[in-house]
Design a protein around this motif. Sequence first.
Motif, PDB file in Angstrom:
ATOM      1  N   HIS A  73       0.831  -1.191   0.000  1.00 40.71           N
ATOM      2  CA  HIS A  73       0.000   0.000   0.000  1.00 40.71           C
ATOM      3  C   HIS A  73       0.867   1.243   0.000  1.00 40.71           C
ATOM      4  N   THR A  74       0.297   2.336  -0.464  1.00 44.02           N
ATOM      5  CA  THR A  74       1.021   3.604  -0.413  1.00 44.02           C
ATOM      6  C   THR A  74       0.912   4.234   0.968  1.00 44.02           C
ATOM      7  N   ALA A  75      -0.126   3.887   1.722  1.00 44.45           N
ATOM      8  CA  ALA A  75      -0.323   4.418   3.071  1.00 44.45           C
ATOM      9  C   ALA A  75       0.123   3.396   4.114  1.00 44.45           C
ATOM     10  N   ASP A  76       0.339   3.870   5.333  1.00 45.30           N
ATOM     11  CA  ASP A  76       0.674   2.974   6.436  1.00 45.30           C
ATOM     12  C   ASP A  76      -0.579   2.260   6.910  1.00 45.30           C
ATOM     13  N   PRO A  77      -0.417   1.061   7.494  1.00 43.32           N
ATOM     14  CA  PRO A  77      -1.585   0.360   8.000  1.00 43.32           C
ATOM     15  C   PRO A  77      -2.120   1.023   9.263  1.00 43.32           C
ATOM     16  N   PHE A  78      -3.382   0.729   9.596  1.00 40.68           N
ATOM     17  CA  PHE A  78      -3.953   1.151  10.868  1.00 40.68           C
ATOM     18  C   PHE A  78      -3.474   0.223  11.976  1.00 40.68           C
TER      19      PHE A  78
END
Length: 130
Positions: A59-64
């Motif tokens: 993913h381009t974002a960090d995980p929750f």
Amino acid sequence: MTKDAEVSDVYGVGALLRMRGVDGGFTLGWRHATYIYPRVSSDGAAEGTRWTIGWVPRHTADPFFLAIRSVGAEVAKYPAELRAHVGFRMDAFTFAACIGESRVVKFSYRPSSPRQTRLSMFPTPHSIHP
């Protein structure tokens, strides 16, 4: 993939090199990591399960949420610390809000039932900026 979240379980055995991400590092042994990402309604992906062998889509974002179990030797760089261990290790991290930001989070996850994962996040009124 559920209606609220994308759950990515990554299993590995042997020499595992993670070049980037919130848990970049090296493992010699066995490792199971679970990454849970908030689902964006505009992603257009269908709910369900998908298996890949030999690679993991990033993913381009960090995980929750991040949970790790490992046996062997491991060095990992997390956003707030560097960890090294030999033996068995089990950790869980949440990345719900940035510094100075507040959120209300409703989160439900069972490793035995990843398809039932629920995740919703809402900013609190004092963290909303005009």
